[in-house]
Design a protein around this motif. Sequence first.
Motif, PDB file in Angstrom:
ATOM      1  N   GLU A  60       0.874  -1.174   0.000  1.00 38.30           N
ATOM      2  CA  GLU A  60       0.000   0.000   0.000  1.00 38.30           C
ATOM      3  C   GLU A  60       0.911   1.224   0.000  1.00 38.30           C
ATOM      4  N   LEU A  61       0.818   2.018  -1.063  1.00 34.66           N
ATOM      5  CA  LEU A  61       1.673   3.189  -1.203  1.00 34.66           C
ATOM      6  C   LEU A  61       1.093   4.407  -0.485  1.00 34.66           C
ATOM      7  N   ASP A  62      -0.223   4.500  -0.496  1.00 32.55           N
ATOM      8  CA  ASP A  62      -0.911   5.649   0.073  1.00 32.55           C
ATOM      9  C   ASP A  62      -2.347   5.217   0.334  1.00 32.55           C
ATOM     10  N   ASP A  63      -3.134   6.082   0.929  1.00 34.08           N
ATOM     11  CA  ASP A  63      -4.544   5.755   1.136  1.00 34.08           C
ATOM     12  C   ASP A  63      -5.178   5.435  -0.214  1.00 34.08           C
ATOM     13  N   ASN A  64      -5.812   4.290  -0.294  1.00 33.88           N
ATOM     14  CA  ASN A  64      -6.509   3.842  -1.505  1.00 33.88           C
ATOM     15  C   ASN A  64      -5.610   3.696  -2.735  1.00 33.88           C
ATOM     16  N   LEU A  65      -4.305   3.549  -2.539  1.00 32.14           N
ATOM     17  CA  LEU A  65      -3.385   3.329  -3.654  1.00 32.14           C
ATOM     18  C   LEU A  65      -2.485   2.143  -3.313  1.00 32.14           C
ATOM     19  N   ALA A  66      -2.688   1.051  -4.053  1.00 24.73           N
ATOM     20  CA  ALA A  66      -1.910  -0.167  -3.809  1.00 24.73           C
ATOM     21  C   ALA A  66      -1.083  -0.494  -5.050  1.00 24.73           C
ATOM     22  N   LEU A  67       0.072  -1.058  -4.809  1.00 21.53           N
ATOM     23  CA  LEU A  67       0.966  -1.479  -5.886  1.00 21.53           C
ATOM     24  C   LEU A  67       1.056  -2.996  -5.836  1.00 21.53           C
ATOM     25  N   TYR A  68       0.847  -3.638  -7.002  1.00 21.62           N
ATOM     26  CA  TYR A  68       0.927  -5.090  -7.115  1.00 21.62           C
ATOM     27  C   TYR A  68       1.882  -5.456  -8.238  1.00 21.62           C
ATOM     28  N   ARG A  69       2.679  -6.489  -8.005  1.00 21.84           N
ATOM     29  CA  ARG A  69       3.484  -7.072  -9.083  1.00 21.84           C
ATOM     30  C   ARG A  69       2.812  -8.393  -9.439  1.00 21.84           C
ATOM     31  N   VAL A  70       2.291  -8.450 -10.669  1.00 20.67           N
ATOM     32  CA  VAL A  70       1.532  -9.606 -11.122  1.00 20.67           C
ATOM     33  C   VAL A  70       2.218 -10.178 -12.363  1.00 20.67           C
ATOM     34  N   SER A  71       2.480 -11.479 -12.360  1.00 18.74           N
ATOM     35  CA  SER A  71       3.115 -12.087 -13.529  1.00 18.74           C
ATOM     36  C   SER A  71       2.140 -12.130 -14.694  1.00 18.74           C
ATOM     37  N   CYS A  72       2.676 -11.851 -15.880  1.00 16.65           N
ATOM     38  CA  CYS A  72       1.852 -11.842 -17.081  1.00 16.65           C
ATOM     39  C   CYS A  72       2.728 -12.227 -18.278  1.00 16.65           C
TER      40      CYS A  72
END
Length: 171
Positions: A60-72
């Motif tokens: 979670e970077l900030d309120d209501n802002l999340a960072l995800y690393r997803v394989s694709c």
Amino acid sequence: MLIEKISRTLSETWTPVGMSKPMLNRLDLGQPGKWEQMLKGVTDVADLLDPTGIISYASELDDNLALYRVSCPIGVLLVIFEARPEVVVNIAALAIKSGNAAILKGGKESNRTTAELAKAISEGLRRSSLPATYIQTVQTRAEVSALLALDQFIDLVIPRGSNELVRNIQN
């Protein structure tokens, strides 16, 4: 097996002009166990978990802002390798499993075998939900050069082989 017997007889008695015995052995899919080992590699890859959509990092970077690393999937792979026909099947299996299309270029010594293996893979793909053109081959250096100029369509170039081959592709 008949294929192994014929292959063994040929490799013991005949070597094409200008082709070393080690090169002939690399090209010979009829050597004892080589074909079966190649097919086992395909089933081993098929048995792996689906690598796409796996979340390997979340923050979670900030309120209501999340960072995800997803394989694709990466997209379209151009893989250039030396004269080892079984590599066609290995790379095709890995590309398909990971959701990537692939264009393959093997060494000139194995052009016909590469083309036949790719044709068999395309036949198999026709029986799936993937397009038969998902795995393709090219035969010449000129085709590779043309593809290297198509940055907008080729997402990753993988040279697999000697330092000379890698330098050649980098240039």
